[in-house]
Design an enzyme around this catalytic site. Structure first.
Site, PDB file in Angstrom:
ATOM      1  N   ALA A  27       0.833  -1.216   0.000  1.00 42.17           N
ATOM      2  CA  ALA A  27       0.000   0.000   0.000  1.00 42.17           C
ATOM      3  C   ALA A  27       0.860   1.255   0.000  1.00 42.17           C
ATOM      4  O   ALA A  27       0.562   2.218  -0.725  1.00 42.17           O
ATOM      5  CB  ALA A  27      -0.930  -0.010   1.220  1.00 42.17           C
ATOM      6  N   LYS A  36       8.758   4.752  -3.019  1.00 43.64           N
ATOM      7  CA  LYS A  36       9.161   4.098  -4.265  1.00 43.64           C
ATOM      8  C   LYS A  36      10.618   4.408  -4.585  1.00 43.64           C
ATOM      9  O   LYS A  36      11.378   3.530  -4.997  1.00 43.64           O
ATOM     10  CB  LYS A  36       8.284   4.571  -5.431  1.00 43.64           C
ATOM     11  CG  LYS A  36       6.918   3.973  -5.467  1.00 43.64           C
ATOM     12  CD  LYS A  36       6.147   4.494  -6.658  1.00 43.64           C
ATOM     13  CE  LYS A  36       4.729   3.994  -6.600  1.00 43.64           C
ATOM     14  NZ  LYS A  36       3.891   4.535  -7.651  1.00 43.64           N
ATOM     15  N   TRP A  50      27.908  -4.257  -0.706  1.00 40.13           N
ATOM     16  CA  TRP A  50      28.414  -5.626  -0.610  1.00 40.13           C
ATOM     17  C   TRP A  50      29.581  -5.892  -1.563  1.00 40.13           C
ATOM     18  O   TRP A  50      30.364  -6.809  -1.339  1.00 40.13           O
ATOM     19  CB  TRP A  50      27.281  -6.626  -0.834  1.00 40.13           C
ATOM     20  CG  TRP A  50      26.331  -6.604   0.327  1.00 40.13           C
ATOM     21  CD1 TRP A  50      25.206  -5.835   0.436  1.00 40.13           C
ATOM     22  CD2 TRP A  50      26.442  -7.313   1.556  1.00 40.13           C
ATOM     23  NE1 TRP A  50      24.614  -6.032   1.660  1.00 40.13           N
ATOM     24  CE2 TRP A  50      25.351  -6.934   2.365  1.00 40.13           C
ATOM     25  CE3 TRP A  50      27.371  -8.229   2.051  1.00 40.13           C
ATOM     26  CZ2 TRP A  50      25.158  -7.445   3.639  1.00 40.13           C
ATOM     27  CZ3 TRP A  50      27.162  -8.749   3.321  1.00 40.13           C
ATOM     28  CH2 TRP A  50      26.079  -8.355   4.096  1.00 40.13           C
ATOM     29  N   GLU A  72      10.212   6.133   6.662  1.00 43.42           N
ATOM     30  CA  GLU A  72       9.288   6.573   5.606  1.00 43.42           C
ATOM     31  C   GLU A  72       7.929   5.907   5.777  1.00 43.42           C
ATOM     32  O   GLU A  72       6.885   6.541   5.583  1.00 43.42           O
ATOM     33  CB  GLU A  72       9.865   6.257   4.234  1.00 43.42           C
ATOM     34  CG  GLU A  72       9.064   6.846   3.099  1.00 43.42           C
ATOM     35  CD  GLU A  72       9.064   8.361   3.104  1.00 43.42           C
ATOM     36  OE1 GLU A  72       7.956   8.961   3.080  1.00 43.42           O
ATOM     37  OE2 GLU A  72      10.146   8.967   3.116  1.00 43.42           O
ATOM     38  N   GLU A  79       0.901  10.613   8.067  1.00 45.34           N
ATOM     39  CA  GLU A  79       0.206  11.435   7.078  1.00 45.34           C
ATOM     40  C   GLU A  79      -1.183  10.887   6.758  1.00 45.34           C
ATOM     41  O   GLU A  79      -2.146  11.656   6.640  1.00 45.34           O
ATOM     42  CB  GLU A  79       1.044  11.544   5.805  1.00 45.34           C
ATOM     43  CG  GLU A  79       2.272  12.400   5.975  1.00 45.34           C
ATOM     44  CD  GLU A  79       3.103  12.514   4.720  1.00 45.34           C
ATOM     45  OE1 GLU A  79       2.815  11.807   3.728  1.00 45.34           O
ATOM     46  OE2 GLU A  79       4.047  13.318   4.725  1.00 45.34           O
ATOM     47  N   LYS A  97       2.789  16.232  10.575  1.00 48.35           N
ATOM     48  CA  LYS A  97       3.325  15.792   9.290  1.00 48.35           C
ATOM     49  C   LYS A  97       4.774  16.243   9.117  1.00 48.35           C
ATOM     50  O   LYS A  97       5.615  15.481   8.622  1.00 48.35           O
ATOM     51  CB  LYS A  97       2.473  16.338   8.143  1.00 48.35           C
ATOM     52  CG  LYS A  97       1.125  15.665   8.011  1.00 48.35           C
ATOM     53  CD  LYS A  97       0.383  16.279   6.839  1.00 48.35           C
ATOM     54  CE  LYS A  97      -0.803  15.477   6.424  1.00 48.35           C
ATOM     55  NZ  LYS A  97      -1.400  15.988   5.181  1.00 48.35           N
TER      56      LYS A  97
END
Length: 121
Positions: A27, A36, A50, A72, A79, A97
């Site tokens: 979601a 994203k 790595w 996040e 929010e 917020k």
């Protein structure tokens, strides 16, 4: 989400909680551009950390970025709740917020400082 009549425990609770985690990740990924972007950076961070650094440092750098993602997710939760409670502009909601956003910013700064430490010390 309705209140459950019975309390799930043990292995069933583990799988139920895992399902909620996956739903939350999906979601948030679908609704938040910043999340994203942070998820898109994970392969780059993993590859660099790595490939160029030893196991302890790579593990630390990977964990630090996962902390940014966790903050996040918390910011997105704040929010969403704030928008549900008070869709119109409100100074208290704005501060909540902004505090969530600041938490993400602090986590990113901590991440950058950790990268600098690993690269130069």
């Amino acid at each position: 989400m309705p209140i459950k009549d019975s309390i799930t425990t043990g292995v069933a609770h583990f799988f139920q909680a895992t399902g909620y985690t996956i739903e939350g990740l999906i979601a948030t990924y679908r609704s938040e551009i910043a999340f994203k972007q942070e998820i898109a950076l994970i392969p780059v961070i993993l590859l660099v950390a790595w490939f160029f650094f030893g196991f302890p440092s790579a593990l630390l750098l990977t964990g630090m970025w996962l902390i940014v993602c966790a903050f996040e997710l918390c910011n997105s939760a704040i929010e969403n709740i704030a928008d549900l409670v008070m869709p119109e502009k409100n100074d208290f909601i704005k501060r909540a917020k902004d505090a969530g956003s600041a938490a993400v910013g602090v986590a990113i700064v901590a991440n950058l400082l950790t990268w600098l430490y690993v690269m130069f010390v």
